[in-house]
Design a protein around this motif. Structure first.
Motif, PDB file in Angstrom:
ATOM      1  N   UNK A 143      -2.704   9.606 -13.896  1.00 30.34           N
ATOM      2  CA  UNK A 143      -2.435   8.547 -14.885  1.00 30.34           C
ATOM      3  C   UNK A 143      -2.352   7.169 -14.226  1.00 30.34           C
ATOM      4  N   UNK A 144      -2.289   7.143 -12.869  1.00 32.37           N
ATOM      5  CA  UNK A 144      -2.094   5.869 -12.154  1.00 32.37           C
ATOM      6  C   UNK A 144      -3.348   5.445 -11.400  1.00 32.37           C
ATOM      7  N   UNK A 145      -4.507   5.901 -11.867  1.00 34.75           N
ATOM      8  CA  UNK A 145      -5.763   5.527 -11.206  1.00 34.75           C
ATOM      9  C   UNK A 145      -6.342   4.282 -11.881  1.00 34.75           C
ATOM     10  N   UNK A 146      -7.636   4.030 -11.716  1.00 33.03           N
ATOM     11  CA  UNK A 146      -8.250   2.828 -12.289  1.00 33.03           C
ATOM     12  C   UNK A 146      -8.014   2.749 -13.800  1.00 33.03           C
ATOM     13  N   UNK A 147      -7.879   3.912 -14.440  1.00 35.91           N
ATOM     14  CA  UNK A 147      -7.360   3.990 -15.811  1.00 35.91           C
ATOM     15  C   UNK A 147      -6.387   5.169 -15.829  1.00 35.91           C
ATOM     16  N   UNK A 148      -5.702   5.361 -16.950  1.00 32.87           N
ATOM     17  CA  UNK A 148      -4.928   6.597 -17.129  1.00 32.87           C
ATOM     18  C   UNK A 148      -5.989   7.668 -17.413  1.00 32.87           C
ATOM     19  N   UNK A 149      -6.375   8.379 -16.356  1.00 32.31           N
ATOM     20  CA  UNK A 149      -7.542   9.269 -16.499  1.00 32.31           C
ATOM     21  C   UNK A 149      -7.249  10.492 -17.361  1.00 32.31           C
TER      22      UNK A 149
ATOM     23  N   UNK B  60      -0.328  -3.045   4.429  1.00 35.03           N
ATOM     24  CA  UNK B  60       0.270  -2.527   5.670  1.00 35.03           C
ATOM     25  C   UNK B  60       0.020  -3.462   6.835  1.00 35.03           C
ATOM     26  N   UNK B  61      -1.172  -4.027   6.873  1.00 36.54           N
ATOM     27  CA  UNK B  61      -1.517  -4.950   7.965  1.00 36.54           C
ATOM     28  C   UNK B  61      -0.825  -6.297   7.756  1.00 36.54           C
ATOM     29  N   UNK B  62      -0.799  -6.758   6.509  1.00 28.70           N
ATOM     30  CA  UNK B  62      -0.216  -8.077   6.221  1.00 28.70           C
ATOM     31  C   UNK B  62       1.296  -8.093   6.464  1.00 28.70           C
ATOM     32  N   UNK B  63       1.930  -6.926   6.335  1.00 27.81           N
ATOM     33  CA  UNK B  63       3.382  -6.858   6.549  1.00 27.81           C
ATOM     34  C   UNK B  63       3.746  -7.251   7.967  1.00 27.81           C
ATOM     35  N   UNK B  64       2.773  -7.190   8.882  1.00 27.20           N
ATOM     36  CA  UNK B  64       3.063  -7.488  10.289  1.00 27.20           C
ATOM     37  C   UNK B  64       2.612  -8.893  10.685  1.00 27.20           C
ATOM     38  N   UNK B  65       2.066  -9.645   9.743  1.00 30.67           N
ATOM     39  CA  UNK B  65       1.546 -10.979  10.089  1.00 30.67           C
ATOM     40  C   UNK B  65       2.628 -12.021   9.820  1.00 30.67           C
ATOM     41  N   UNK B  66       2.810 -12.971  10.734  1.00 33.68           N
ATOM     42  CA  UNK B  66       3.888 -13.942  10.557  1.00 33.68           C
ATOM     43  C   UNK B  66       3.509 -15.057   9.575  1.00 33.68           C
ATOM     44  N   UNK B  67       3.023 -14.663   8.399  1.00 36.13           N
ATOM     45  CA  UNK B  67       2.732 -15.639   7.347  1.00 36.13           C
ATOM     46  C   UNK B  67       2.798 -14.942   5.987  1.00 36.13           C
ATOM     47  N   UNK B  68       2.747 -15.774   4.948  1.00 36.16           N
ATOM     48  CA  UNK B  68       2.923 -15.224   3.586  1.00 36.16           C
ATOM     49  C   UNK B  68       1.550 -15.020   2.930  1.00 36.16           C
ATOM     50  N   UNK B  69       1.391 -13.888   2.259  1.00 37.04           N
ATOM     51  CA  UNK B  69       0.143 -13.628   1.531  1.00 37.04           C
ATOM     52  C   UNK B  69       0.483 -13.071   0.146  1.00 37.04           C
ATOM     53  N   UNK B  70      -0.357 -13.403  -0.825  1.00 33.97           N
ATOM     54  CA  UNK B  70      -0.194 -12.848  -2.172  1.00 33.97           C
ATOM     55  C   UNK B  70      -1.461 -12.080  -2.536  1.00 33.97           C
ATOM     56  N   UNK B  71      -1.263 -10.811  -2.899  1.00 31.76           N
ATOM     57  CA  UNK B  71      -2.401  -9.964  -3.285  1.00 31.76           C
ATOM     58  C   UNK B  71      -2.411  -9.786  -4.797  1.00 31.76           C
ATOM     59  N   UNK B  72      -3.560 -10.057  -5.396  1.00 32.52           N
ATOM     60  CA  UNK B  72      -3.717  -9.863  -6.843  1.00 32.52           C
ATOM     61  C   UNK B  72      -4.961  -9.008  -7.079  1.00 32.52           C
ATOM     62  N   UNK B  73      -5.197  -8.649  -8.347  1.00 35.60           N
ATOM     63  CA  UNK B  73      -6.369  -7.834  -8.653  1.00 35.60           C
ATOM     64  C   UNK B  73      -6.810  -8.047 -10.087  1.00 35.60           C
ATOM     65  N   UNK B  74      -7.755  -7.209 -10.525  1.00 30.19           N
ATOM     66  CA  UNK B  74      -8.205  -7.334 -11.919  1.00 30.19           C
ATOM     67  C   UNK B  74      -7.158  -6.700 -12.856  1.00 30.19           C
ATOM     68  N   UNK B  75      -7.441  -6.696 -14.162  1.00 28.64           N
ATOM     69  CA  UNK B  75      -6.442  -6.211 -15.132  1.00 28.64           C
ATOM     70  C   UNK B  75      -5.990  -4.796 -14.812  1.00 28.64           C
ATOM     71  N   UNK B  76      -6.924  -3.952 -14.396  1.00 27.67           N
ATOM     72  CA  UNK B  76      -6.587  -2.558 -14.100  1.00 27.67           C
ATOM     73  C   UNK B  76      -5.680  -2.488 -12.869  1.00 27.67           C
ATOM     74  N   UNK B  77      -6.043  -3.173 -11.801  1.00 24.09           N
ATOM     75  CA  UNK B  77      -5.249  -3.085 -10.560  1.00 24.09           C
ATOM     76  C   UNK B  77      -3.866  -3.712 -10.738  1.00 24.09           C
ATOM     77  N   UNK B  78      -3.765  -4.735 -11.598  1.00 21.04           N
ATOM     78  CA  UNK B  78      -2.466  -5.390 -11.809  1.00 21.04           C
ATOM     79  C   UNK B  78      -1.474  -4.467 -12.534  1.00 21.04           C
ATOM     80  N   UNK B  79      -1.992  -3.331 -13.060  1.00 13.56           N
ATOM     81  CA  UNK B  79      -1.091  -2.390 -13.763  1.00 13.56           C
ATOM     82  C   UNK B  79      -0.713  -1.208 -12.874  1.00 13.56           C
TER      83      UNK B  79
END
Ligand code: S3P
Length: 438
Positions: free
Chosen positions: A347-353, A108-127
């Motif tokens: 089902x969309x948490x850190x795992x499919x709980x 939400x904060x990065x959407x307002x910044x006049x530059x490009x950012x890429x957010x990544x995460x671990x295997x769980x967050x990438x899903x």
């Protein structure tokens, strides 16, 4: 109660983890404020440390120290910023590790910044689902792209200023609500967010936003471009972490435990009411309000849960979403039954709980029925004869819930890992150990 529990639990817990949700928000708000923000009792949990690391990568001055407050060592974070437009382009992708809150709210904060950012995460967050993040930000004028399946990497080319928005989130999610609020703080004009199902309201309280009750839900107004004055925050203990200790106290042979300074915001305490109506005896002491958040000490003693827990309805589910794994284990071990509906978000948490809980309950000999939006445990049909191996799926809340089960269960339970626990509760074992009197 399981006949097998020989555990006796006594004592006072003064070092529960500071609230994870409030810690994230305090750091993000501080990065947008004018001046120096002092945050006392910031969480040492890995998710919250991930948020601090991301802010540092974005050029924000973040210092962290241990100070003595009321005779106790306390983590103090000091963040210095020059207001809404202080972030600088990072020189690499930003890793949000396991933290959905970091990825979503920071977006939400990065959407307002006049530059490009890429957010990544671990295997769980990438899903985990991120379309809910992209949609409102696209409407506000940012350029956001995701993988084809709607997951990270989240690539954001921000727009300054963003367009103000009127938005009703399609899912009951405090993270989505907060990311829209953070983006709207940078927008050209007044935005409004309508929340049909109330979710945790820390962002609104901490920013002092106007919230009006309407027939369609809460209407939150956000004025874009207004400077935010730096003000100190003091983070109370995390009620979602308290839930594990409360469950253990309820399942023990005998117990009396006091949990100090717990955040008792009504958007977080529905699980306490559920427990109360199922036969738990809970008392609340030293109630006060700090920074708009009700805080108090929770006193819990062993009690036989008389009624199996049944959780359904969107509002209740949204308000106990993080406690469901522990509540399910508690109800299964105390009464042999449990039922959950209307919870497909789980089902969309850190795992499919839902899957994680059902598969582990089956290993423990419970008879389960799985639905798209929940599951039911009808009874225990088969006492396991040998060691039960629990698969945690690398999910901190699944690991902690079944570790509590292992302490009260007649048969041996081993977890596939416990390394995920510090994501939210780094001192989990240190809190439990001194309480145990076997
Ligand atoms: C959180 C909101 C919830 C919760 C998460 C923390 C927050 O997620 O499960 O642990 O701090 O706003 P959703 O917004 O996805 O429901």
């Amino acid at each position: 109660m399981p006949a097998s529990s020989v555990l006796s639990l006594h004592g006072t817990v003064s070092d529960l983890p500071p609230d994870k949700s409030i810690s994230h928000r305090a750091a993000l708000i501080a990065a947008l404020a004018d001046g120096e923000t002092v945050i006392d009792n910031f969480s040492g949990g890995l998710d919250n440390q991930t948020t601090l690391a991301a802010l540092r990568q974005l050029g924000i001055d973040v210092r962290q120290d241990v100070v003595s407050l009321d005779g106790r060592p306390t983590r103090r974070v000091v963040i210095a910023s020059k207001g809404l437009w202080s972030l600088r382009p990072p020189n690499a992708f930003i890793s949000c590790d396991n933290s959905g809150s970091t990825m979503r709210m920071l977006a939400g904060i990065l959407a307002a910044q006049p530059f490009k950012t890429t957010l990544v995460g671990d295997d769980s967050l990438m899903k985990r689902p991120m379309r809910r993040v992209a949609e409102p930000l696209l409407q506000m004028g940012a350029i956001v792209s995701l993988s084809e399946s709607g997951t990270a990497p989240v690539v954001i080319e921000g727009m300054k200023p963003l367009r103000a928005i009127s938005y009703t989130p399609p899912v009951a999610s405090a993270q989505v609500k907060s990311l829209v609020i953070f983006a709207a703080l940078h927008a050209d004009g007044v935005s409004e967010l309508i929340e049909p199902i109330q979710t945790r309201n820390h962002t609104e309280l901490m920013l002092g936003l106007d919230v009006e009750k309407t027939p369609f839900g809460n209407r939150i107004q956000i004025h874009g471009g207004r400077p935010i004055d730096a003000k100190p925050f003091s983070v109370p203990s995390d009620p979602s972490a308290a839930c594990f200790i409360i469950a253990l106290a309820l399942l023990a042979r005998e117990s009396e435990v006091v949990l100090k300074n717990v955040c008792l915001n009504p958007t977080r305490t529905a699980y306490l009411e559920l427990l109360d109506s199922s036969g738990a005896h809970l008392a609340f002491e030293n109630m006060r309000v700090v920074g708009g958040e009700p805080i108090g000490d929770v006193v819990v003693a062993r009690a036989a849960l008389s009624v199996p827990l049944r959780i359904s309805g969107e509002t209740l589910v949204a308000n106990v979403i993080d406690e469901i794994p522990m509540l399910a284990v508690l109800s299964a071990f105390a009464t042999g039954a449990f039922e959950l509906r209307d919870a497909k978000e789980l089902r969309a948490k850190e795992s499919d709980r839902i899957r994680a809980l059902v598969s582990n309950f089956q290993r423990l000999g419970f008879l389960c029925e799985e639905f798209a939006d929940g599951f039911a445990i009808t009874k225990r049909h088969d006492e396991p004869k040998s060691l039960v191996k629990i698969e945690t799926f690398g999910d901190h809340r699944i690991a902690m819930s079944f570790y509590i089960a292992s302490l009260v269960s007649a048969h041996e339970i081993a977890l596939s890992e416990t390394a995920s626990i510090p994501v939210s509760f780094p001192n989990f074992f240190d809190v439990i150990r001194p309480l145990q009197k076997t």
